[in-house]
Design a protein around this motif. Sequence first.
Motif, PDB file in Angstrom:
ATOM      1  N   LEU A  12       0.797  -1.235   0.000  1.00  0.00           N
ATOM      2  CA  LEU A  12       0.000   0.000   0.000  1.00  0.00           C
ATOM      3  C   LEU A  12       0.829   1.284   0.000  1.00  0.00           C
ATOM      4  N   ASN A  98      -4.905 -11.670   3.987  1.00  0.00           N
ATOM      5  CA  ASN A  98      -5.531 -12.995   3.885  1.00  0.00           C
ATOM      6  C   ASN A  98      -5.030 -13.935   4.985  1.00  0.00           C
ATOM      7  N   SER A 141      -3.275  -4.803  10.988  1.00  0.00           N
ATOM      8  CA  SER A 141      -4.380  -5.659  10.535  1.00  0.00           C
ATOM      9  C   SER A 141      -5.709  -4.919  10.582  1.00  0.00           C
ATOM     10  N   GLY A 143      -8.568  -6.371  11.253  1.00  0.00           N
ATOM     11  CA  GLY A 143      -9.283  -6.872  12.428  1.00  0.00           C
ATOM     12  C   GLY A 143      -8.398  -6.884  13.664  1.00  0.00           C
ATOM     13  N   TYR A 145      -6.651  -9.340  16.473  1.00  0.00           N
ATOM     14  CA  TYR A 145      -6.234 -10.737  16.624  1.00  0.00           C
ATOM     15  C   TYR A 145      -5.493 -11.004  17.941  1.00  0.00           C
TER      16      TYR A 145
HETATM   17  C1  LIG Z   1      -4.867  -8.060   0.094  1.00  0.00           C
HETATM   18  C2  LIG Z   1      -5.337  -7.726   1.481  1.00  0.00           C
HETATM   19  C3  LIG Z   1      -5.756  -8.737   2.317  1.00  0.00           C
HETATM   20  C4  LIG Z   1      -6.174  -8.447   3.624  1.00  0.00           C
HETATM   21  N1  LIG Z   1      -6.548  -9.459   4.462  1.00  0.00           N
HETATM   22  C5  LIG Z   1      -6.857  -9.183   5.745  1.00  0.00           C
HETATM   23  C6  LIG Z   1      -7.147 -10.239   6.670  1.00  0.00           C
HETATM   24  O1  LIG Z   1      -7.128 -11.412   6.354  1.00  0.00           O
HETATM   25  N2  LIG Z   1      -7.467  -9.887   7.942  1.00  0.00           N
HETATM   26  C7  LIG Z   1      -7.482  -8.578   8.371  1.00  0.00           C
HETATM   27  O2  LIG Z   1      -7.752  -8.329   9.532  1.00  0.00           O
HETATM   28  N3  LIG Z   1      -7.206  -7.564   7.511  1.00  0.00           N
HETATM   29  C8  LIG Z   1      -6.886  -7.838   6.229  1.00  0.00           C
HETATM   30  N4  LIG Z   1      -6.579  -6.823   5.367  1.00  0.00           N
HETATM   31  C9  LIG Z   1      -6.498  -5.451   5.895  1.00  0.00           C
HETATM   32  C10 LIG Z   1      -5.062  -5.124   6.217  1.00  0.00           C
HETATM   33  O3  LIG Z   1      -4.568  -5.957   7.247  1.00  0.00           O
HETATM   34  C11 LIG Z   1      -4.928  -3.673   6.617  1.00  0.00           C
HETATM   35  O4  LIG Z   1      -5.319  -2.887   5.494  1.00  0.00           O
HETATM   36  C12 LIG Z   1      -3.536  -3.286   7.046  1.00  0.00           C
HETATM   37  O5  LIG Z   1      -3.478  -1.902   7.195  1.00  0.00           O
HETATM   38  C13 LIG Z   1      -2.511  -3.753   6.038  1.00  0.00           C
HETATM   39  O6  LIG Z   1      -1.223  -3.256   6.386  1.00  0.00           O
HETATM   40  P1  LIG Z   1      -0.532  -2.152   5.456  1.00  0.00           P
HETATM   41  O7  LIG Z   1      -1.401  -0.905   5.607  1.00  0.00           O
HETATM   42  O8  LIG Z   1       0.832  -1.948   6.025  1.00  0.00           O
HETATM   43  O9  LIG Z   1      -0.496  -2.665   4.063  1.00  0.00           O
HETATM   44  C14 LIG Z   1      -6.185  -7.097   4.066  1.00  0.00           C
HETATM   45  C15 LIG Z   1      -5.766  -6.071   3.198  1.00  0.00           C
HETATM   46  C16 LIG Z   1      -5.350  -6.382   1.925  1.00  0.00           C
HETATM   47  C17 LIG Z   1      -4.872  -5.267   1.025  1.00  0.00           C
END
Ligand SMILES: Cc1cc2nc3c(=O)[nH]c(=O)nc-3n(C[C@H](O)[C@H](O)[C@H](O)COP(=O)(O)O)c2cc1C
Length: 200
Positions: A12, A98, A141, A143, A145
């Motif tokens: 991101l 995921n 995340s 959610g 956890y």
């Molecule tokens: C491809 C994708 C899959 C994700 N899967 C999950 C998930 O399984 N569980 C969850 O709680 N959040 C999920 N999220 C939300 C991310 O955990 C959240 O956007 C987080 O900020 C991602 O970290 P980043 O901002 O450093 O990329 C997902 C986001 C993306 C883009």
Amino acid sequence: MKHILHLKSSILGSASYSIRLGDAIVEKIQDKYPGSSLEEVDLAEMEIPHLNPALFRTFFIPGDQLTEEEKATIRLSDDFVKQLFAADIIVIGAPLYNFTIPSSLKAWIDYITRPGITFGYGENGPVGLVTGKKIYVAMSSGGVYSEGPGKANDFVAPYLKAFLGLLGITDLTVVRAEGLKVEGLKEHAMEKAIDSIEII
Ligand SMILES: Cc1cc2nc3c(=O)[nH]c(=O)nc-3n(C[C@H](O)[C@H](O)[C@H](O)COP(=O)(O)O)c2cc1C
């Protein structure tokens, strides 16, 4: 003075929470150890090939017997291993995608798991050869956890702890920005995570 390695794996870019959290951890480490050097590696930008048969084969060939082609195949793995050994403190950005880590971070793990270099086999099983390192994991995340109903699906922190333990890295601190997609939590999730950073 320390040498810090900051691994980023979010897709991101500037909107990433794990990168912001990792940056905040790095800043606090630098406050504690002024003059520390920093190497930043953006795994998501690197398009690292999966561990494949050709690469895995090279792991077992002595360095002085590698062909030019094999040397090219193993170069990135060697570079990652060198970066790992050179660092005193490693900050790993681990966004939850995921239910697990991004595939680029998994590829990094596959590349640094080198028999005879980062781990060996003793009489009682595997022995880690990467000692004296401190790791901070910057998790983000959507959610929650760490507690509540989501705890049953908290795979990433235990996985990283088990994997890094195999290499001999046992000094691990996990910092979580969680609930980033949950109304009522997302507003303060980052602030709470940054406040919880403790540099040991
Ligand atoms: C491809 C994708 C899959 C994700 N899967 C999950 C998930 O399984 N569980 C969850 O709680 N959040 C999920 N999220 C939300 C991310 O955990 C959240 O956007 C987080 O900020 C991602 O970290 P980043 O901002 O450093 O990329 C997902 C986001 C993306 C883009």
